[in-house]
Design a protein around this motif. Structure first.
Motif, PDB file in Angstrom:
ATOM      1  N   ALA A   1       0.818  -1.476   0.014  1.00 39.27           N
ATOM      2  CA  ALA A   1       0.052  -0.107  -0.093  1.00 39.27           C
ATOM      3  C   ALA A   1       0.760   1.406   0.127  1.00 39.27           C
ATOM      4  O   ALA A   1       0.477   2.288  -0.534  1.00 39.27           O
ATOM      5  N   GLU A   2       2.212   1.191   0.401  1.00 44.03           N
ATOM      6  CA  GLU A   2       2.903   2.244   0.412  1.00 44.03           C
ATOM      7  C   GLU A   2       3.775   2.464  -0.816  1.00 44.03           C
ATOM      8  O   GLU A   2       4.745   3.165  -0.874  1.00 44.03           O
ATOM      9  N   GLY A   3       3.767   1.459  -1.677  1.00 44.60           N
ATOM     10  CA  GLY A   3       4.422   1.499  -2.945  1.00 44.60           C
ATOM     11  C   GLY A   3       5.601   0.849  -2.945  1.00 44.60           C
ATOM     12  O   GLY A   3       6.426   1.217  -3.931  1.00 44.60           O
ATOM     13  N   LYS A   4       5.997   0.125  -1.866  1.00 44.97           N
ATOM     14  CA  LYS A   4       7.372  -0.414  -1.857  1.00 44.97           C
ATOM     15  C   LYS A   4       7.281  -1.803  -2.474  1.00 44.97           C
ATOM     16  O   LYS A   4       5.879  -2.632  -2.348  1.00 44.97           O
ATOM     17  N   PRO A   5       8.114  -2.584  -3.038  1.00 44.91           N
ATOM     18  CA  PRO A   5       8.123  -3.838  -3.323  1.00 44.91           C
ATOM     19  C   PRO A   5       7.917  -4.705  -2.568  1.00 44.91           C
ATOM     20  O   PRO A   5       8.234  -4.618  -1.146  1.00 44.91           O
ATOM     21  N   THR A   6       6.949  -5.829  -2.464  1.00 47.71           N
ATOM     22  CA  THR A   6       6.742  -6.867  -1.590  1.00 47.71           C
ATOM     23  C   THR A   6       7.492  -7.982  -1.602  1.00 47.71           C
ATOM     24  O   THR A   6       8.484  -7.867  -2.364  1.00 47.71           O
ATOM     25  N   ALA A   7       7.422  -9.057  -0.863  1.00 51.15           N
ATOM     26  CA  ALA A   7       8.324 -10.178  -0.811  1.00 51.15           C
ATOM     27  C   ALA A   7       8.259 -10.813  -1.950  1.00 51.15           C
ATOM     28  O   ALA A   7       9.470 -11.470  -2.507  1.00 51.15           O
ATOM     29  N   MET A   8       7.113 -10.869  -2.788  1.00 48.08           N
ATOM     30  CA  MET A   8       7.153 -11.321  -3.871  1.00 48.08           C
ATOM     31  C   MET A   8       8.110 -10.883  -4.980  1.00 48.08           C
ATOM     32  O   MET A   8       8.683 -11.471  -5.575  1.00 48.08           O
ATOM     33  N   ALA A   9       8.180  -9.477  -5.009  1.00 47.73           N
ATOM     34  CA  ALA A   9       8.896  -8.697  -5.928  1.00 47.73           C
ATOM     35  C   ALA A   9      10.198  -9.028  -5.547  1.00 47.73           C
ATOM     36  O   ALA A   9      11.217  -9.286  -6.449  1.00 47.73           O
ATOM     37  N   SER A  10      10.867  -9.183  -4.259  1.00 48.33           N
ATOM     38  CA  SER A  10      12.018  -9.453  -3.826  1.00 48.33           C
ATOM     39  C   SER A  10      12.505 -10.753  -3.957  1.00 48.33           C
ATOM     40  O   SER A  10      13.605 -11.063  -4.688  1.00 48.33           O
ATOM     41  N   ARG A  11      11.473 -11.728  -4.248  1.00 52.04           N
ATOM     42  CA  ARG A  11      11.923 -13.183  -4.566  1.00 52.04           C
ATOM     43  C   ARG A  11      12.105 -13.201  -6.152  1.00 52.04           C
ATOM     44  O   ARG A  11      13.099 -14.102  -6.434  1.00 52.04           O
ATOM     45  N   ALA A  12      11.326 -12.534  -6.746  1.00 54.11           N
ATOM     46  CA  ALA A  12      11.248 -12.629  -8.204  1.00 54.11           C
ATOM     47  C   ALA A  12      12.672 -11.893  -8.299  1.00 54.11           C
ATOM     48  O   ALA A  12      13.327 -12.573  -9.755  1.00 54.11           O
TER      49      ALA A  12
ATOM     50  N   ARG B   1      17.907 -13.183 -10.485  1.00 58.52           N
ATOM     51  CA  ARG B   1      19.509 -12.768 -10.631  1.00 58.52           C
ATOM     52  C   ARG B   1      20.167 -13.942 -10.416  1.00 58.52           C
ATOM     53  O   ARG B   1      21.427 -14.179 -11.228  1.00 58.52           O
ATOM     54  N   ALA B   2      19.684 -15.049  -9.625  1.00 52.21           N
ATOM     55  CA  ALA B   2      20.531 -16.235  -9.541  1.00 52.21           C
ATOM     56  C   ALA B   2      20.668 -16.791 -10.863  1.00 52.21           C
ATOM     57  O   ALA B   2      21.663 -17.273 -11.109  1.00 52.21           O
TER      58      ALA B   2
END
Length: 241
Positions: free
Chosen positions: A137-148, A153-154
């Motif tokens: 809701a604050e416009g920050k990347p979620t855990a889903m975006a971080s995992r992606a 990258r891996a």
């Protein structure tokens, strides 16, 4: 960064950078693997060879730089490992290339070393009604975006290491055109159009060259590849069934 120009990697119909303005309400849902039902081969990373070789052919593309491919079907337009419901066959390894989709890392500008997480906007995984959100809701990347991002990258790192592996095979003159012939119901069939490690050239390597391949951790991949070529007849037979 604007939408990437063609040619795009296999599967990708478009490519745009992930950004909060455009994708604030986008979610990622599990839709199975029906999106890859018509893909008979996908790029494969070096680390995947031993896992993939148990189920599918692991070969090298005919065109330079001869990147590895996992053979998933016996001909164009058919993936033997996906059922009519779009589910991957149970117990069979899923190449990272497919697990990474619909995301991809791309350079933010030509010549730049900075990479941005991009996505295929037409992918069926995206929805505004269901799935895990990409931004909170604050416009920050979620855990889903971080995992992606981390997984993408891996995978990118794995493909870079694979390039070094293939370059070494080429330098040692190990790769060449290959074919597999077998009998099916009284018919003599032939699978070709790929490159493989040439056994005679491999057997002629010096002790020093073999030690180099061993120390790099590449011998296991070579043996897995050679073993997997024997799986090609069964893949073709399944396609014809």
């Amino acid at each position: 960064m604007s939408e990437a120009a063609s040619p795009l990697p296999p599967l990708y119909g478009g490519l745009v950078p992930l950004n909060q303005m455009q994708h604030a309400h986008w979610r990622v849902r599990d839709v199975g693997f029906g999106f890859a039902a018509g893909i008979p081969a996908v790029p494969l990373a070096l680390e995947e060879f031993p896992l993939a070789a148990r189920h599918m052919g692991v070969v090298f593309a005919t065109g330079a730089p001869h990147m590895p491919l996992a053979i998933l079907g016996g001909g164009p337009g058919r993936n033997l490992f996906i059922n009519e419901a779009g589910q991957w066959r149970e117990g069979v390894y899923v190449p990272a290339y497919l697990r990474r989709y619909p995301f991809l890392l791309a350079r933010t500008a030509p010549g730049s070393e900075e990479l941005a997480l991009c996505l295929d906007p037409g992918a069926p995984q995206f929805s505004e009604a269901e799935g895990e959100p990409l931004f909170d809701a604050e416009g920050k990347p979620t855990a889903m975006a971080s995992r992606a991002f981390e997984f993408t990258r891996a995978v990118e790192g794995s493909f870079l290491r694979t390039q070094d592996f293939v370059a070494a095979l080429a330098e040692l003159n190990l790769l060449g055109p290959a074919a597999v012939q077998f009998d099916q119901g009284g018919r003599n069939l032939r699978v070709d159009g790929f490159h493989a490690v040439q056994r005679e050239a491999f057997n002629a390597l010096t002790g020093e060259q073999l030690v180099m391949l061993r120390d790099k951790g590449w011998l296991e991949a070579i043996h897995a590849h050679l073993f997997s070529v024997a799986a090609l007849p069964s893949i073709v037979q399944q396609a014809a069934a």
